[in-house]
Design a protein around this motif. Structure first.
Motif, PDB file in Angstrom:
ATOM      1  N   ASN A  39      46.928  74.352  35.209  1.00 19.51           N
ATOM      2  CA  ASN A  39      46.452  75.004  36.438  1.00 19.51           C
ATOM      3  C   ASN A  39      46.384  74.005  37.594  1.00 19.51           C
ATOM      4  O   ASN A  39      46.734  74.324  38.733  1.00 19.51           O
ATOM      5  CB  ASN A  39      45.073  75.622  36.215  1.00 19.51           C
ATOM      6  CG  ASN A  39      45.117  76.825  35.295  1.00 19.51           C
ATOM      7  OD1 ASN A  39      46.180  77.373  35.004  1.00 19.51           O
ATOM      8  ND2 ASN A  39      43.963  77.246  34.823  1.00 19.51           N
ATOM      9  N   GLY A  40      45.915  72.796  37.290  1.00 17.84           N
ATOM     10  CA  GLY A  40      45.843  71.765  38.329  1.00 17.84           C
ATOM     11  C   GLY A  40      47.221  71.355  38.828  1.00 17.84           C
ATOM     12  O   GLY A  40      47.421  71.139  40.033  1.00 17.84           O
ATOM     13  N   ILE A  41      48.183  71.246  37.911  1.00 18.54           N
ATOM     14  CA  ILE A  41      49.552  70.906  38.314  1.00 18.54           C
ATOM     15  C   ILE A  41      50.151  72.029  39.153  1.00 18.54           C
ATOM     16  O   ILE A  41      50.851  71.796  40.136  1.00 18.54           O
ATOM     17  CB  ILE A  41      50.416  70.637  37.070  1.00 18.54           C
ATOM     18  CG1 ILE A  41      49.888  69.408  36.314  1.00 18.54           C
ATOM     19  CG2 ILE A  41      51.864  70.436  37.448  1.00 18.54           C
ATOM     20  CD1 ILE A  41      50.584  69.156  34.999  1.00 18.54           C
ATOM     21  N   ASP A  42      49.854  73.273  38.757  1.00 18.54           N
ATOM     22  CA  ASP A  42      50.331  74.431  39.511  1.00 18.54           C
ATOM     23  C   ASP A  42      49.814  74.377  40.949  1.00 18.54           C
ATOM     24  O   ASP A  42      50.550  74.612  41.914  1.00 18.54           O
ATOM     25  CB  ASP A  42      49.841  75.708  38.818  1.00 18.54           C
ATOM     26  CG  ASP A  42      50.484  76.961  39.365  1.00 18.54           C
ATOM     27  OD1 ASP A  42      50.200  77.304  40.528  1.00 18.54           O
ATOM     28  OD2 ASP A  42      51.265  77.608  38.640  1.00 18.54           O
ATOM     29  N   GLY A  43      48.510  74.029  41.088  1.00 16.85           N
ATOM     30  CA  GLY A  43      47.942  73.899  42.427  1.00 16.85           C
ATOM     31  C   GLY A  43      48.572  72.763  43.213  1.00 16.85           C
ATOM     32  O   GLY A  43      48.754  72.855  44.433  1.00 16.85           O
ATOM     33  N   TRP A  44      48.909  71.685  42.514  1.00 18.84           N
ATOM     34  CA  TRP A  44      49.579  70.552  43.174  1.00 18.84           C
ATOM     35  C   TRP A  44      50.930  70.979  43.730  1.00 18.84           C
ATOM     36  O   TRP A  44      51.299  70.611  44.848  1.00 18.84           O
ATOM     37  CB  TRP A  44      49.726  69.419  42.164  1.00 18.84           C
ATOM     38  CG  TRP A  44      50.466  68.221  42.637  1.00 18.84           C
ATOM     39  CD1 TRP A  44      50.162  67.423  43.704  1.00 18.84           C
ATOM     40  CD2 TRP A  44      51.652  67.657  42.043  1.00 18.84           C
ATOM     41  NE1 TRP A  44      51.072  66.393  43.807  1.00 18.84           N
ATOM     42  CE2 TRP A  44      51.992  66.514  42.806  1.00 18.84           C
ATOM     43  CE3 TRP A  44      52.433  67.987  40.947  1.00 18.84           C
ATOM     44  CZ2 TRP A  44      53.098  65.717  42.506  1.00 18.84           C
ATOM     45  CZ3 TRP A  44      53.517  67.201  40.637  1.00 18.84           C
ATOM     46  CH2 TRP A  44      53.851  66.076  41.416  1.00 18.84           C
ATOM     47  N   LEU A  45      51.681  71.783  42.957  1.00 16.86           N
ATOM     48  CA  LEU A  45      52.966  72.281  43.440  1.00 16.86           C
ATOM     49  C   LEU A  45      52.794  73.176  44.664  1.00 16.86           C
ATOM     50  O   LEU A  45      53.699  73.287  45.490  1.00 16.86           O
ATOM     51  CB  LEU A  45      53.679  73.068  42.336  1.00 16.86           C
ATOM     52  CG  LEU A  45      54.303  72.265  41.195  1.00 16.86           C
ATOM     53  CD1 LEU A  45      54.886  73.201  40.150  1.00 16.86           C
ATOM     54  CD2 LEU A  45      55.372  71.314  41.709  1.00 16.86           C
ATOM     55  N   ALA A  46      51.627  73.823  44.771  1.00 16.74           N
ATOM     56  CA  ALA A  46      51.345  74.705  45.904  1.00 16.74           C
ATOM     57  C   ALA A  46      50.596  73.963  47.008  1.00 16.74           C
ATOM     58  O   ALA A  46      49.862  74.579  47.790  1.00 16.74           O
ATOM     59  CB  ALA A  46      50.544  75.919  45.440  1.00 16.74           C
ATOM     60  N   ASN A  47      50.762  72.630  47.051  1.00 18.59           N
ATOM     61  CA  ASN A  47      50.140  71.811  48.100  1.00 18.59           C
ATOM     62  C   ASN A  47      48.622  71.955  48.130  1.00 18.59           C
ATOM     63  O   ASN A  47      48.002  71.988  49.207  1.00 18.59           O
ATOM     64  CB  ASN A  47      50.724  72.158  49.468  1.00 18.59           C
ATOM     65  CG  ASN A  47      52.207  71.855  49.552  1.00 18.59           C
ATOM     66  OD1 ASN A  47      52.674  70.814  49.097  1.00 18.59           O
ATOM     67  ND2 ASN A  47      52.971  72.783  50.128  1.00 18.59           N
ATOM     68  N   GLY A  48      48.027  72.073  46.953  1.00 21.90           N
ATOM     69  CA  GLY A  48      46.574  72.090  46.859  1.00 21.90           C
ATOM     70  C   GLY A  48      45.966  73.473  46.731  1.00 21.90           C
ATOM     71  O   GLY A  48      44.767  73.589  46.459  1.00 21.90           O
ATOM     72  N   ALA A  49      46.741  74.538  46.905  1.00 20.56           N
ATOM     73  CA  ALA A  49      46.216  75.902  46.766  1.00 20.56           C
ATOM     74  C   ALA A  49      46.212  76.276  45.282  1.00 20.56           C
ATOM     75  O   ALA A  49      47.254  76.496  44.682  1.00 20.56           O
ATOM     76  CB  ALA A  49      47.073  76.883  47.562  1.00 20.56           C
ATOM     77  N   GLN A  50      45.024  76.339  44.696  1.00 19.32           N
ATOM     78  CA  GLN A  50      44.903  76.550  43.257  1.00 19.32           C
ATOM     79  C   GLN A  50      45.254  77.989  42.879  1.00 19.32           C
ATOM     80  O   GLN A  50      45.086  78.919  43.674  1.00 19.32           O
ATOM     81  CB  GLN A  50      43.478  76.233  42.799  1.00 19.32           C
ATOM     82  CG  GLN A  50      43.088  74.775  42.981  1.00 19.32           C
ATOM     83  CD  GLN A  50      43.985  73.827  42.198  1.00 19.32           C
ATOM     84  OE1 GLN A  50      44.263  74.037  41.027  1.00 19.32           O
ATOM     85  NE2 GLN A  50      44.433  72.765  42.870  1.00 19.32           N
ATOM     86  N   PRO A  51      45.745  78.207  41.655  1.00 19.81           N
ATOM     87  CA  PRO A  51      46.070  79.569  41.210  1.00 19.81           C
ATOM     88  C   PRO A  51      44.812  80.411  41.076  1.00 19.81           C
ATOM     89  O   PRO A  51      43.709  79.872  40.888  1.00 19.81           O
ATOM     90  CB  PRO A  51      46.753  79.342  39.857  1.00 19.81           C
ATOM     91  CG  PRO A  51      46.253  78.023  39.388  1.00 19.81           C
ATOM     92  CD  PRO A  51      46.040  77.193  40.627  1.00 19.81           C
ATOM     93  N   PRO A  52      44.949  81.733  41.166  1.00 21.91           N
ATOM     94  CA  PRO A  52      43.770  82.616  41.125  1.00 21.91           C
ATOM     95  C   PRO A  52      43.242  82.828  39.713  1.00 21.91           C
ATOM     96  O   PRO A  52      43.182  83.947  39.207  1.00 21.91           O
ATOM     97  CB  PRO A  52      44.310  83.923  41.730  1.00 21.91           C
ATOM     98  CG  PRO A  52      45.759  83.921  41.376  1.00 21.91           C
ATOM     99  CD  PRO A  52      46.192  82.482  41.411  1.00 21.91           C
ATOM    100  N   VAL A  53      42.867  81.754  39.050  1.00 25.76           N
ATOM    101  CA  VAL A  53      42.333  81.823  37.688  1.00 25.76           C
ATOM    102  C   VAL A  53      41.141  80.877  37.589  1.00 25.76           C
ATOM    103  O   VAL A  53      40.993  79.953  38.385  1.00 25.76           O
ATOM    104  CB  VAL A  53      43.392  81.428  36.633  1.00 25.76           C
ATOM    105  CG1 VAL A  53      44.507  82.449  36.599  1.00 25.76           C
ATOM    106  CG2 VAL A  53      43.951  80.042  36.913  1.00 25.76           C
ATOM    107  N   GLU A  54      40.295  81.120  36.593  1.00 26.25           N
ATOM    108  CA  GLU A  54      39.150  80.248  36.361  1.00 26.25           C
ATOM    109  C   GLU A  54      39.435  79.315  35.198  1.00 26.25           C
ATOM    110  O   GLU A  54      40.092  79.693  34.234  1.00 26.25           O
ATOM    111  CB  GLU A  54      37.900  81.081  36.043  1.00 26.25           C
ATOM    112  CG  GLU A  54      37.369  81.889  37.223  1.00 26.25           C
ATOM    113  CD  GLU A  54      36.057  82.578  36.866  1.00 26.25           C
ATOM    114  OE1 GLU A  54      35.237  81.955  36.156  1.00 26.25           O
ATOM    115  OE2 GLU A  54      35.871  83.720  37.290  1.00 26.25           O
TER     116      GLU A  54
END
Length: 541
Positions: free
Chosen positions: A336-351
């Motif tokens: 999830n953190g890597i996914d957010g990194w790919l999105a320039n810091g916007a984290q995925p909508p999951v907990e």
């Protein structure tokens, strides 16, 4: 001439030229084939469906989107490049379209020939000399049918609601461009959860099968985790400026946390940075456990037994379903953190949640360190001096700091331990009138011996790396320039440099104008080059 079958596909006309539009064949679930125009975006093939019903498409792009959904462009899910929809046409669909056109044309041509002779028959129907007879219109062959299959991993983007399917691991939604590796890994976790549930349902008479299922589930977590990190890393390398230095092959770097960290450090990112110490410890232990399960038939070896307090050498490593699920959940946090990194810091909508509290595994109590004939107190002082050193060479040890660091020892005990260290050339001492303890200065030998235990770097191994940097140089080798080339902190460089100097004739070592280094530099001759080469070979075993 009318082309009644071709006209079914007509969308326009220019002079005598028909403009045709052939519908794309669909998979059983209503998706169409797409093929990335990027030749390096393996495996390139994916399928694209519709937006799922009831999904509220946002009026404006969300922070995770990189592309406006719904416009006539497609994002390659494997590489992220954007192109017109037509550029994503699959070769199989082009061939299918040609076959449909060919079928329609042949049907129209056959009908036209039949009607032409039927007209001739009517024209000469009253003639005594010419008779034209035509049979019934030829029955058209069935329209070709094209089989299309859905792919292994079916996903629905949680940003724009687009349904699609991919091979292997994709990185982006083909409609809105949002990163989607968290969706990939969540599906892996769901499959692992099903495996654990199945194993837990087996009775005592099937315990061996249950263990095998749990072992496969555990290995599947790390396999998917490693593949995800490797895929993202390769993507970032591919999108880096071409002026970047050549990247070394990844190999199994992502089966080890620290080696994986070093890879992502090239992009100033730590994939494990959001984990707590306990979560990181659980992840580390499970990565080590996977090696035992996958390569040692589940039998604990010495390396694993050293890290797991409840593991016994030569016995089967226990597997608990809840522990496997926790391993998968912590791996999901990293993804999830890597996914957010790919999105320039916007984290995925999951907990980020775990099914049970995360507690670090108990560490095996280490055996007391033995170094020669040194007493335990002398070893403790050596370790302390190594840790406290600021530059790893000839540090002065203040008496008051030494006494303060070991309040449980008397002055006499400290004096004896310091004398032990001096006798074995770990420190140099100078006695003078006044204080009970002598003046203490560390020697290179202290760092050679204690650094592997105190600061987890080995000057001998590092010295071999320095040899690689100087082996093709000639004449004078300066300490400052070599330090800069190594890229190491001064604390790590100095012990390694001092170790390398032990292989150089002291007459060619310059110790003038020195402040931060064991020597200013040295002059290297061919004989030194030979000695250093052999030295490095010995250090590497």
């Amino acid at each position: 001439m009318r082309f009644r079958n071709l006209e079914k596909y007509q969308t326009g006309e220019t002079g005598s030229t028909l403009q045709l539009s052939i519908p794309l064949p669909q998979t059983p679930d209503g998706r169409v084939y797409r093929y990335s125009p990027n030749e390096d975006a393996h495996p390139r093939h994916f399928v694209l469906g519709q937006r799922v019903g009831g999904f509220p498409l946002p009026e404006t792009m969300t922070p995770r989107m990189s592309h406006q959904p719904g416009i006539p462009e497609t994002v390659c899910p494997y590489s992220g490049i954007v192109a017109e929809n037509d550029e994503f046409s699959h070769a199989d669909d082009r061939a299918a379209a040609l076959k449909l056109v060919e079928h329609a044309f042949h049907a129209d041509a056959a009908a036209q020939f039949h009607d032409m002779f039927a007209d001739l028959g009517r024209e000469f129907s009253g003639s005594k000399f010419i008779k034209v007879e035509t049979g019934p219109r030829p029955v058209a062959k069935p329209v070709p049918r094209f089989v299309r299959s859905d792919l292994l991993r079916e996903l629905v983007c949680d940003e724009c609601g687009r349904d699609y399917g991919v091979f292997a691991i994709s990185l982006f939604c083909p409609d809105c461009g949002a990163p989607n590796i968290h969706l990939h890994f969540a599906r892996e976790v769901a499959l692992v959860r099903d495996q654990v549930k199945l194993a837990d349902s087996l009775g005592e008479d099937q315990s061996e099968l249950a263990y095998r299922l749990l072992g496969n589930a555990h290995e599947d977590v790390l396999t998917a985790f490693e593949a995800t990190l490797k895929t993202v890393y390769h993507h970032r390398v591919a999108t880096c400026p071409k002026s970047s230095p050549e990247v070394k092959p990844v190999g199994n770097a992502f089966q080890n946390i620290e080696r994986g960290r070093k890879r992502f450090a090239e992009f100033a990112f730590d994939p494990y940075g959001a984990l707590s110490p306990d979560q990181l410890a659980v992840l580390t232990l499970n990565i080590q456990k996977r090696h035992v399960i996958g390569h040692n038939l589940g039998v604990a070896d010495a390396a694993f037994a050293e890290h797991a307090a409840d593991a016994r050498l030569g016995e089967t490593v226990p597997l608990v379903g809840d522990d496997i699920l926790q391993f998968a959940e912590i791996a999901q946090m990293v993804v999830n953190g890597i996914d957010g990194w790919l999105a320039n810091g916007a984290q995925p909508p999951v907990e980020n949640v775990t099914s049970k509290p995360v507690v670090a595994p108990a560490a095996r109590e280490l055996a007391p360190l033995k170094i020669g004939e040194l007493s335990p107190l002398a070893i403790r002082i050596g370790l302390w001096a190594s840790k406290e050193s600021t530059h790893g060479y000839s540090n002065f040890v203040p008496e008051d700091e030494l006494i303060g660091a070991f309040p449980d020892a008397t002055i006499d005990e400290l004096g004896f331990a310091v004398a032990e260290l001096a006798r074995d050339d770990f420190v140099k001492t100078t006695s003078y009138i006044g204080p009970r303890l002598p003046r203490i200065t560390t020697t290179p030998n202290l760092y050679f011996t204690f650094d592997p235990h105190a600061v987890q770097t080995d000057p001998a191994v590092d010295a071999a790396a320095l040899v690689d940097l100087v082996k093709d140089k000639k004449d004078f080798i300066g300490a400052a320039a070599l330090h800069e080339e190594s890229g190491w902190p001064l604390r790590r460089f100095n012990p390694a440099f001092a170790y390398m100097l032990t292989q150089i004739d002291d007459r060619r070592v310059s110790k003038t104008n020195v402040s931060d280094y064991p020597a200013y530099g040295f002059v290297m001759m061919d004989s030194d080059r030979v000695d250093l080469h052999r030295f490095a070979s010995r250090m590497r075993g």
